[in-house]
Design a protein around this motif. Sequence first.
Motif, PDB file in Angstrom:
ATOM      1  N   GLU A 199      -2.176   4.436  -2.273  1.00 38.55           N
ATOM      2  CA  GLU A 199      -2.803   5.315  -1.290  1.00 38.55           C
ATOM      3  C   GLU A 199      -2.585   6.769  -1.717  1.00 38.55           C
ATOM      4  N   ASP A 200      -3.385   7.147  -2.701  1.00 39.98           N
ATOM      5  CA  ASP A 200      -3.259   8.472  -3.326  1.00 39.98           C
ATOM      6  C   ASP A 200      -4.396   9.389  -2.879  1.00 39.98           C
TER       7      ASP A 200
ATOM      8  N   ASP B 212     -10.461  -0.087   3.557  1.00 40.27           N
ATOM      9  CA  ASP B 212      -9.974  -0.822   2.393  1.00 40.27           C
ATOM     10  C   ASP B 212      -9.457  -2.206   2.760  1.00 40.27           C
ATOM     11  N   ASP B 213      -8.656  -2.303   3.812  1.00 47.28           N
ATOM     12  CA  ASP B 213      -8.132  -3.610   4.194  1.00 47.28           C
ATOM     13  C   ASP B 213      -9.271  -4.563   4.536  1.00 47.28           C
ATOM     14  N   GLY B 214     -10.302  -4.043   5.224  1.00 45.58           N
ATOM     15  CA  GLY B 214     -11.441  -4.883   5.549  1.00 45.58           C
ATOM     16  C   GLY B 214     -12.213  -5.314   4.317  1.00 45.58           C
TER      17      GLY B 214
ATOM     18  N   ALA C  70       0.848  -1.199   0.000  1.00 44.65           N
ATOM     19  CA  ALA C  70       0.000   0.000   0.000  1.00 44.65           C
ATOM     20  C   ALA C  70       0.880   1.246   0.000  1.00 44.65           C
ATOM     21  N   PRO C  71       1.640   1.462  -1.077  1.00 47.74           N
ATOM     22  CA  PRO C  71       2.528   2.631  -1.125  1.00 47.74           C
ATOM     23  C   PRO C  71       1.759   3.907  -1.446  1.00 47.74           C
ATOM     24  N   SER C  72       2.334   5.019  -1.051  1.00 50.87           N
ATOM     25  CA  SER C  72       1.809   6.325  -1.421  1.00 50.87           C
ATOM     26  C   SER C  72       2.572   6.817  -2.650  1.00 50.87           C
TER      27      SER C  72
ATOM     28  N   GLN D 256      -6.977   4.673  -4.178  1.00 49.63           N
ATOM     29  CA  GLN D 256      -7.880   5.228  -3.168  1.00 49.63           C
ATOM     30  C   GLN D 256      -8.616   6.460  -3.677  1.00 49.63           C
ATOM     31  N   SER D 257      -8.017   7.182  -4.592  1.00 54.94           N
ATOM     32  CA  SER D 257      -8.678   8.369  -5.139  1.00 54.94           C
ATOM     33  C   SER D 257      -9.964   8.021  -5.880  1.00 54.94           C
ATOM     34  N   GLU D 258     -10.148   6.752  -6.241  1.00 52.80           N
ATOM     35  CA  GLU D 258     -11.344   6.316  -6.946  1.00 52.80           C
ATOM     36  C   GLU D 258     -12.364   5.672  -6.011  1.00 52.80           C
ATOM     37  N   ARG D 259     -12.098   5.682  -4.704  1.00 52.87           N
ATOM     38  CA  ARG D 259     -12.933   4.935  -3.770  1.00 52.87           C
ATOM     39  C   ARG D 259     -13.662   5.849  -2.771  1.00 52.87           C
ATOM     40  N   SER D 260     -13.806   7.115  -3.123  1.00 45.90           N
ATOM     41  CA  SER D 260     -14.431   8.069  -2.204  1.00 45.90           C
ATOM     42  C   SER D 260     -15.872   7.705  -1.869  1.00 45.90           C
TER      43      SER D 260
END
Length: 316
Positions: free
Chosen positions: A54-55, A202-204, A20-22, A87-91
Amino acid sequence: MRAIKPAVGEGIKQIVGRFAPSPSGRMHLGNLFSCLLSWLSARAEGGRMILRMEDLDPQRTSRAKGQQLKADLRLLGLDWDEGPYWQSERSAYYQQCLKRLIAQNVVYPCFCSRAELHAANAPHASDGDYIYSGRCRGLTAEQIEEKQRHRPPALRLAVAGEEAFIDRHYGPQHYSLSRDCGDFILRRSDGVFAYQLAVAADDGAMGVTQVVRGRDLLPSTPKQLQIYQRLGLTPPEFIHLPLLLAADGRRLSKRDGDLGLDALLIRFTPEELVGRLAYLAGQIDRPEPLRPQELLSVFDWERVPAEDILLQDCLF
């Protein structure tokens, strides 16, 4: 005490690890160390790997940097089975999670400005993060309405009680939520969802069963356990790692260009880098060029040091 057991064995589902890199720049040596051990831990047990970018913060991250991270992982021989997720697509999903928390009456608006603009970034214990005082926790409806005329609020999760869990590498951990964590941000005042909410949600949702990361993120774990519990998600097994420290004792960051991947690949082949990292992790007796697959048969968490590792000039 929460004791999350490794997800292997009869009747227990396969291990699912994750990168999960930034995507805010190329990885440094500490990032590579975590990625390698996360990959080895899952793959040595026949597990799967997920890649998630993780953006959250659009001012610090970019899609182009994420693509570079993908190429770097492949160059080092670290593959994945699922993703990448951004993550930017998961709001929309985070908003659903936030609504569920709001419905439990544990979320309140906060109009304080200090540190909230950094809440989307993974926090580090050595950065001197403060414990929020809770000053906005008791605002009346009238006070909230008045303050909203001047600025939009962040949203915080109200915490109480204690969290205890067993870290696979560092053993039993115990936190008083009010003393050690404080009410923490779920969404910033600019609408960006905060790290703690996004990573736990997300992890869940992705079925991650094992999280391997630096020990500077240990204090994030009780916060994330609160979110898992309140959202009805199963928490993963947590395995925290010693930090790699520069020769002067400082924690590595992407600002350390001499230990970033750009500079390292000028001096070392990918195999040499992997071998040196494996040596630092106690997996081999001397640094030698290796591909990650060659370490799977010997990988052992018992050989990973517990103390932070001071980098040796002869290695890097």
